[in-house]
Design a protein around this motif. Structure first.
Motif, PDB file in Angstrom:
ATOM      1  N   TYR A   1       0.224  -1.695   3.437  1.00  7.72           N
ATOM      2  CA  TYR A   1       0.080  -0.502   4.267  1.00  7.72           C
ATOM      3  C   TYR A   1       1.228   0.439   3.971  1.00  7.72           C
ATOM      4  CZ  TYR A   1       3.370  -3.092   7.274  1.00  7.72           C
ATOM      5  OH  TYR A   1       4.433  -3.809   7.755  1.00  7.72           O
TER       6      TYR A   1
ATOM      7  N   VAL B   1      -4.098   1.406   5.447  1.00  7.31           N
ATOM      8  CA  VAL B   1      -3.931   0.007   5.829  1.00  7.31           C
ATOM      9  C   VAL B   1      -5.025  -0.767   5.110  1.00  7.31           C
ATOM     10  CG1 VAL B   1      -4.042  -1.689   7.701  1.00  7.31           C
ATOM     11  CG2 VAL B   1      -2.982   0.544   8.115  1.00  7.31           C
TER      12      VAL B   1
ATOM     13  N   CYS C   1      -2.410  -8.832   6.065  1.00 10.12           N
ATOM     14  CA  CYS C   1      -2.146  -7.410   5.901  1.00 10.12           C
ATOM     15  C   CYS C   1      -1.758  -7.218   4.441  1.00 10.12           C
ATOM     16  CB  CYS C   1      -1.056  -6.936   6.857  1.00 10.12           C
ATOM     17  SG  CYS C   1      -0.973  -5.147   6.882  1.00 10.12           S
TER      18      CYS C   1
ATOM     19  N   ALA D   1      -1.111  -1.128  12.773  1.00 13.88           N
ATOM     20  CA  ALA D   1      -0.685  -2.497  12.467  1.00 13.88           C
ATOM     21  C   ALA D   1      -0.438  -3.277  13.747  1.00 13.88           C
ATOM     22  CB  ALA D   1       0.569  -2.478  11.595  1.00 13.88           C
TER      23      ALA D   1
ATOM     24  N   VAL E   1       0.238   4.341  10.901  1.00 14.95           N
ATOM     25  CA  VAL E   1       0.168   3.035  10.236  1.00 14.95           C
ATOM     26  C   VAL E   1       0.793   1.963  11.114  1.00 14.95           C
ATOM     27  CG1 VAL E   1       1.121   1.700   8.302  1.00 14.95           C
ATOM     28  CG2 VAL E   1       0.008   3.889   7.870  1.00 14.95           C
TER      29      VAL E   1
ATOM     30  N   ARG F   1       3.032   7.476   8.789  1.00 17.15           N
ATOM     31  CA  ARG F   1       3.769   6.222   9.000  1.00 17.15           C
ATOM     32  C   ARG F   1       3.665   5.779  10.457  1.00 17.15           C
ATOM     33  NH1 ARG F   1       6.984   8.804   5.202  1.00 17.15           N
ATOM     34  NH2 ARG F   1       8.407   9.685   6.755  1.00 17.15           N
TER      35      ARG F   1
ATOM     36  N   ALA G   1      -6.541  -4.328   5.258  1.00 18.06           N
ATOM     37  CA  ALA G   1      -6.577  -5.492   6.137  1.00 18.06           C
ATOM     38  C   ALA G   1      -7.599  -6.498   5.616  1.00 18.06           C
ATOM     39  CB  ALA G   1      -6.961  -5.046   7.552  1.00 18.06           C
TER      40      ALA G   1
ATOM     41  N   TRP H   1      -8.616   1.195   5.171  1.00 16.95           N
ATOM     42  CA  TRP H   1      -8.562   2.252   6.183  1.00 16.95           C
ATOM     43  C   TRP H   1      -7.617   3.329   5.709  1.00 16.95           C
ATOM     44  CZ3 TRP H   1     -11.771   1.860  10.272  1.00 16.95           C
ATOM     45  CH2 TRP H   1     -12.360   0.608  10.474  1.00 16.95           C
TER      46      TRP H   1
END
Length: 186
Positions: free
Chosen positions: A117, A74, A114, A132, A128, A125, A76, A63
């Motif tokens: 990221y 990110v 995870c 998360a 993100v 940030r 994942a 992502w």
């Protein structure tokens, strides 16, 4: 410990990530995403080929956010039954996950990793960290979440998400065990 699993609804997953200005990466986004990650972490992560292989399996691993260039990301990795077990035994290889450790559409998901990221700007940030939190608290609440402490900032963010060191399995591994004891659709 009772092992739980979830079904992943990919449409809901995409919708929730879009709410925080993330879009599913294209194949052309993967190399620049890794370059940004390696710059932010000052470390080699993995190869675009490996990330592409995992992304192709899940169709929801990578992502990105940013209007004209990638500013945040990110990665994942939903885990298969074997993947969750591999995390706990140390058989999981973070830089090159085995396909049998990675969830694929149509299977039950037993955990969430995870992978990495980060964000290059303040807004990225923030997005993100919001994404998360949604991943952990909303989409994957019924299964354990795993991450590694690559940086001091990463460790602080994992702590803020309620993660604790696992102290076995993959080096530097942190975990947040299932947050709910019933099955939820993600």
């Amino acid at each position: 410990m009772v092992r739980q699993s979830i079904e992943i609804n990919q449409n809901i997953f995409v919708s929730r990530m879009r709410a925080f200005q993330f879009r599913l990466a294209t194949i052309d986004d993967i190399a620049p995403t890794l370059t940004l990650g390696e710059c932010l972490l000052a470390a080699k992560l993995t190869t675009p080929e490996i990330v592409s292989r995992i992304h192709a399996r899940t169709n929801l691993t990578v992502w990105v956010t940013g209007e004209t260039e990638i500013e945040g990301f990110v990665l994942a990795v939903p885990l298969s039954d074997q993947g969750e077990r591999s995390m706990r035994t140390g058989a999981f290889t973070p830089a090159d996950p085995k396909l049998e450790d990675v969830w694929k559409p149509g299977e039950r998901c037993f955990g969430f990793y995870c992978w990495v990221y980060g964000g290059a700007t303040r807004d990225a940030r923030r997005s993100v960290m919001q994404a998360a939190a949604i991943l952990r608290i909303e989409l994957f609440a019924a299964v354990p979440a795993f991450a590694r402490g690559a940086t001091d900032d990463g460790v602080r963010s994992m702590q803020s998400l309620g993660m604790t060191p696992l102290l076995r399995g993959v080096p530097d591994l942190w975990v947040s065990e299932a947050l709910v004891s019933h099955e939820v659709a993600a």
